[in-house]
Design a protein around this motif. Structure first.
Motif, PDB file in Angstrom:
ATOM      1  N   MET A  42       0.814  -1.208   0.000  1.00 13.66           N
ATOM      2  CA  MET A  42       0.000   0.000   0.000  1.00 13.66           C
ATOM      3  C   MET A  42       0.852   1.265   0.000  1.00 13.66           C
ATOM      4  SD  MET A  42      -3.054  -1.060  -0.280  1.00 13.66           S
ATOM      5  CE  MET A  42      -3.982   0.443   0.047  1.00 13.66           C
ATOM      6  N   ASN A  43       2.036   1.174   0.587  1.00 12.10           N
ATOM      7  CA  ASN A  43       2.945   2.328   0.638  1.00 12.10           C
ATOM      8  C   ASN A  43       3.765   2.506  -0.631  1.00 12.10           C
ATOM      9  OD1 ASN A  43       2.184   3.181   3.219  1.00 12.10           O
ATOM     10  ND2 ASN A  43       3.642   1.799   4.227  1.00 12.10           N
ATOM     11  N   LYS A  44       3.665   1.568  -1.556  1.00  9.89           N
ATOM     12  CA  LYS A  44       4.333   1.650  -2.862  1.00  9.89           C
ATOM     13  C   LYS A  44       5.825   1.989  -2.734  1.00  9.89           C
ATOM     14  CE  LYS A  44       0.290   1.061  -4.722  1.00  9.89           C
ATOM     15  NZ  LYS A  44      -0.127  -0.299  -5.116  1.00  9.89           N
ATOM     16  N   PRO A  45       6.618   1.040  -2.207  1.00  6.02           N
ATOM     17  CA  PRO A  45       8.051   1.310  -2.063  1.00  6.02           C
ATOM     18  C   PRO A  45       8.716   1.557  -3.409  1.00  6.02           C
ATOM     19  CG  PRO A  45       7.597  -1.027  -1.768  1.00  6.02           C
ATOM     20  CD  PRO A  45       6.268  -0.331  -1.803  1.00  6.02           C
ATOM     21  N   GLN A  46       9.833   2.256  -3.374  1.00  6.06           N
ATOM     22  CA  GLN A  46      10.506   2.627  -4.615  1.00  6.06           C
ATOM     23  C   GLN A  46      10.965   1.406  -5.402  1.00  6.06           C
ATOM     24  OE1 GLN A  46      10.640   5.858  -5.721  1.00  6.06           O
ATOM     25  NE2 GLN A  46      11.290   4.871  -7.636  1.00  6.06           N
ATOM     26  N   GLU A  47      11.366   0.344  -4.705  1.00  4.52           N
ATOM     27  CA  GLU A  47      11.812  -0.859  -5.423  1.00  4.52           C
ATOM     28  C   GLU A  47      10.680  -1.466  -6.251  1.00  4.52           C
ATOM     29  OE1 GLU A  47      12.661  -4.425  -3.091  1.00  4.52           O
ATOM     30  OE2 GLU A  47      11.710  -3.478  -1.358  1.00  4.52           O
ATOM     31  N   LEU A  48       9.445  -1.266  -5.804  1.00  8.27           N
ATOM     32  CA  LEU A  48       8.295  -1.714  -6.578  1.00  8.27           C
ATOM     33  C   LEU A  48       8.078  -0.808  -7.788  1.00  8.27           C
ATOM     34  CD1 LEU A  48       5.691  -3.347  -7.059  1.00  8.27           C
ATOM     35  CD2 LEU A  48       4.561  -1.907  -5.347  1.00  8.27           C
ATOM     36  N   LEU A  49       8.087   0.496  -7.551  1.00  5.74           N
ATOM     37  CA  LEU A  49       7.855   1.451  -8.640  1.00  5.74           C
ATOM     38  C   LEU A  49       8.976   1.423  -9.680  1.00  5.74           C
ATOM     39  CD1 LEU A  49       6.511   4.444  -6.531  1.00  5.74           C
ATOM     40  CD2 LEU A  49       5.179   2.827  -7.918  1.00  5.74           C
ATOM     41  N   ASP A  50      10.176   1.026  -9.268  1.00 10.44           N
ATOM     42  CA  ASP A  50      11.288   0.929 -10.213  1.00 10.44           C
ATOM     43  C   ASP A  50      11.034  -0.140 -11.274  1.00 10.44           C
ATOM     44  OD1 ASP A  50      12.712   2.942  -9.001  1.00 10.44           O
ATOM     45  OD2 ASP A  50      13.994   1.601  -7.839  1.00 10.44           O
ATOM     46  N   SER A  59       5.553  -7.967  -9.844  1.00  6.98           N
ATOM     47  CA  SER A  59       6.498  -7.149 -10.595  1.00  6.98           C
ATOM     48  C   SER A  59       7.672  -8.056 -10.939  1.00  6.98           C
ATOM     49  CB  SER A  59       6.958  -5.949  -9.768  1.00  6.98           C
ATOM     50  OG  SER A  59       5.886  -5.059  -9.552  1.00  6.98           O
ATOM     51  N   PHE A  60       7.882  -8.273 -12.240  1.00  3.76           N
ATOM     52  CA  PHE A  60       8.863  -9.270 -12.683  1.00  3.76           C
ATOM     53  C   PHE A  60       9.852  -8.656 -13.663  1.00  3.76           C
ATOM     54  CE2 PHE A  60      10.149 -12.573 -15.780  1.00  3.76           C
ATOM     55  CZ  PHE A  60      10.857 -13.396 -14.909  1.00  3.76           C
ATOM     56  N   LYS A  61      11.116  -8.926 -13.402  1.00  2.84           N
ATOM     57  CA  LYS A  61      12.187  -8.413 -14.258  1.00  2.84           C
ATOM     58  C   LYS A  61      13.187  -9.521 -14.538  1.00  2.84           C
ATOM     59  CE  LYS A  61      15.562  -4.631 -14.538  1.00  2.84           C
ATOM     60  NZ  LYS A  61      16.136  -3.463 -13.844  1.00  2.84           N
ATOM     61  N   HIS A  62      13.596  -9.642 -15.809  1.00  2.00           N
ATOM     62  CA  HIS A  62      14.624 -10.598 -16.212  1.00  2.00           C
ATOM     63  C   HIS A  62      15.685  -9.834 -16.984  1.00  2.00           C
ATOM     64  CE1 HIS A  62      15.921 -14.228 -18.876  1.00  2.00           C
ATOM     65  NE2 HIS A  62      16.753 -14.041 -17.872  1.00  2.00           N
ATOM     66  N   GLY A  63      16.826  -9.615 -16.347  1.00  2.00           N
ATOM     67  CA  GLY A  63      17.836  -8.758 -16.958  1.00  2.00           C
ATOM     68  C   GLY A  63      17.269  -7.358 -17.116  1.00  2.00           C
ATOM     69  N   ASN A  64      17.229  -6.879 -18.347  1.00  2.00           N
ATOM     70  CA  ASN A  64      16.648  -5.562 -18.626  1.00  2.00           C
ATOM     71  C   ASN A  64      15.198  -5.637 -19.094  1.00  2.00           C
ATOM     72  OD1 ASN A  64      19.041  -4.110 -18.036  1.00  2.00           O
ATOM     73  ND2 ASN A  64      19.876  -4.680 -20.045  1.00  2.00           N
ATOM     74  N   ILE A  65      14.665  -6.845 -19.127  1.00  2.00           N
ATOM     75  CA  ILE A  65      13.292  -7.049 -19.619  1.00  2.00           C
ATOM     76  C   ILE A  65      12.323  -7.044 -18.445  1.00  2.00           C
ATOM     77  CG2 ILE A  65      11.741  -8.670 -20.760  1.00  2.00           C
ATOM     78  CD1 ILE A  65      14.193  -9.643 -22.356  1.00  2.00           C
ATOM     79  N   ILE A  66      11.268  -6.254 -18.561  1.00  2.00           N
ATOM     80  CA  ILE A  66      10.236  -6.191 -17.538  1.00  2.00           C
ATOM     81  C   ILE A  66       8.915  -6.666 -18.132  1.00  2.00           C
ATOM     82  CG2 ILE A  66       8.832  -4.637 -16.116  1.00  2.00           C
ATOM     83  CD1 ILE A  66      11.326  -2.894 -15.749  1.00  2.00           C
ATOM     84  N   VAL A  67       8.319  -7.660 -17.478  1.00  2.00           N
ATOM     85  CA  VAL A  67       6.998  -8.163 -17.877  1.00  2.00           C
ATOM     86  C   VAL A  67       6.188  -8.331 -16.597  1.00  2.00           C
ATOM     87  CG1 VAL A  67       5.712  -9.834 -19.243  1.00  2.00           C
ATOM     88  CG2 VAL A  67       8.136  -9.486 -19.713  1.00  2.00           C
ATOM     89  N   ASN A  68       5.328  -7.372 -16.321  1.00  2.00           N
ATOM     90  CA  ASN A  68       4.619  -7.375 -15.045  1.00  2.00           C
ATOM     91  C   ASN A  68       3.245  -8.039 -15.092  1.00  2.00           C
ATOM     92  OD1 ASN A  68       6.636  -5.999 -13.552  1.00  2.00           O
ATOM     93  ND2 ASN A  68       5.999  -4.063 -14.479  1.00  2.00           N
ATOM     94  N   GLU A  69       2.593  -8.013 -16.234  1.00  2.00           N
ATOM     95  CA  GLU A  69       1.294  -8.678 -16.329  1.00  2.00           C
ATOM     96  C   GLU A  69       1.504 -10.189 -16.256  1.00  2.00           C
ATOM     97  OE1 GLU A  69      -1.679  -7.253 -16.298  1.00  2.00           O
ATOM     98  OE2 GLU A  69      -0.695  -5.291 -16.144  1.00  2.00           O
ATOM     99  N   SER A  70       0.742 -10.857 -15.399  1.00  2.00           N
ATOM    100  CA  SER A  70       1.027 -12.264 -15.110  1.00  2.00           C
ATOM    101  C   SER A  70       0.902 -13.162 -16.338  1.00  2.00           C
ATOM    102  CB  SER A  70       0.127 -12.772 -13.984  1.00  2.00           C
ATOM    103  OG  SER A  70      -1.237 -12.686 -14.327  1.00  2.00           O
TER     104      SER A  70
END
Length: 227
Positions: A42-50, A59-70
């Protein structure tokens, strides 16, 4: 490979669980991950928003690739690691078609289930309306009967798209598990009960089982007891 992956997740979240099952099925254990509490989320930490500008989980990241939708993350992982772990898209085109159909129907299934839980836990009692409760219940019961019929047609011991565990099971099983967590009757929906019993024994499911469910195996069994 897995060491280049980061997953932020919440215990019991259906979308998060989809990605965690997928990572297990593709033998990608050892990825970096952190479970966020409700307060942290609920506090939306910066590591989440990054990783996720929407501030959502997973929130999912592989190397430089971000794919957040499940669903997107699951498709990405199957494509990227198609020769590793469980093959989750069947070669047979008829089974593929059924798999895709059930996958995307799973979004409606999840929505109908989530609406019931949201109304029960997040809408103040004084703001609830009997007509909405009745409408939501009828919608979920109709949906449950559809899935019961699908499994009945496929026969005993089947997964959602046939004899093999596929992406359809990866994305839909967490919804089914949550329903039984909230008290859905396996006597009333025996085929869904059989399916739940079959899939929950997979190593990927056991490895990704929500931690707070382990701590409290019973859960809230009153929410769906009358469905």
């Amino acid at each position: 490979m897995a060491k280049d992956m980061t997953l932020l997740w919440a215990s019991g979240s259906v979308p998060c669980w989809r990605v965690m099952i997928m990572l297990e099925e593709k033998q990608l254990q050892g990825y970096n991950h952190r479970q966020l509490s409700i307060e942290e989320f609920m506090n939306k930490p910066q590591e989440l928003l990054d990783i996720n500008l929407r501030g959502q989980l997973p929130s999912f990241k592989h190397g430089n690739i971000i794919v957040n939708e499940s669903y997107g993350a699951c498709f990405y992982l199957e494509s990227k690691f198609k020769n590793q772990g469980t093959k989750l898209i069947p070669d047979d085109t008829d089974q593929q078609a059924l798999m895709y159909q059930r996958m995307f129907e799973g979004l409606t299934f999840y929505d109908k289930a989530a609406t019931i839980v949201y109304y029960e836990y997040y809408v103040p009692e004084g703001e609830r309306h009997d007509s909405a409760v009745k409408r939501n219940k009828e919608a979920l019961v109709t949906e449950l009967k559809l899935w019961e019929g699908y499994l009945q047609k496929l026969g005993a011991g089947s997964y959602l798209a046939g004899p093999s565990f596929t992406l359809a099971d990866v994305v839909v099983f967490p919804t089914v598990a949550n329903l039984f967590r909230y008290g859905l009757s396996a006597q009333r929906y025996p085929k869904l009960g059989e399916y739940y019993g079959l899939v929950k024994e997979r190593p990927s499911i056991k490895a990704s089982w929500p931690p707070h469910w382990v701590e409290d195996p019973k859960g809230d069994e009153d929410t769906l007891k009358d469905f």
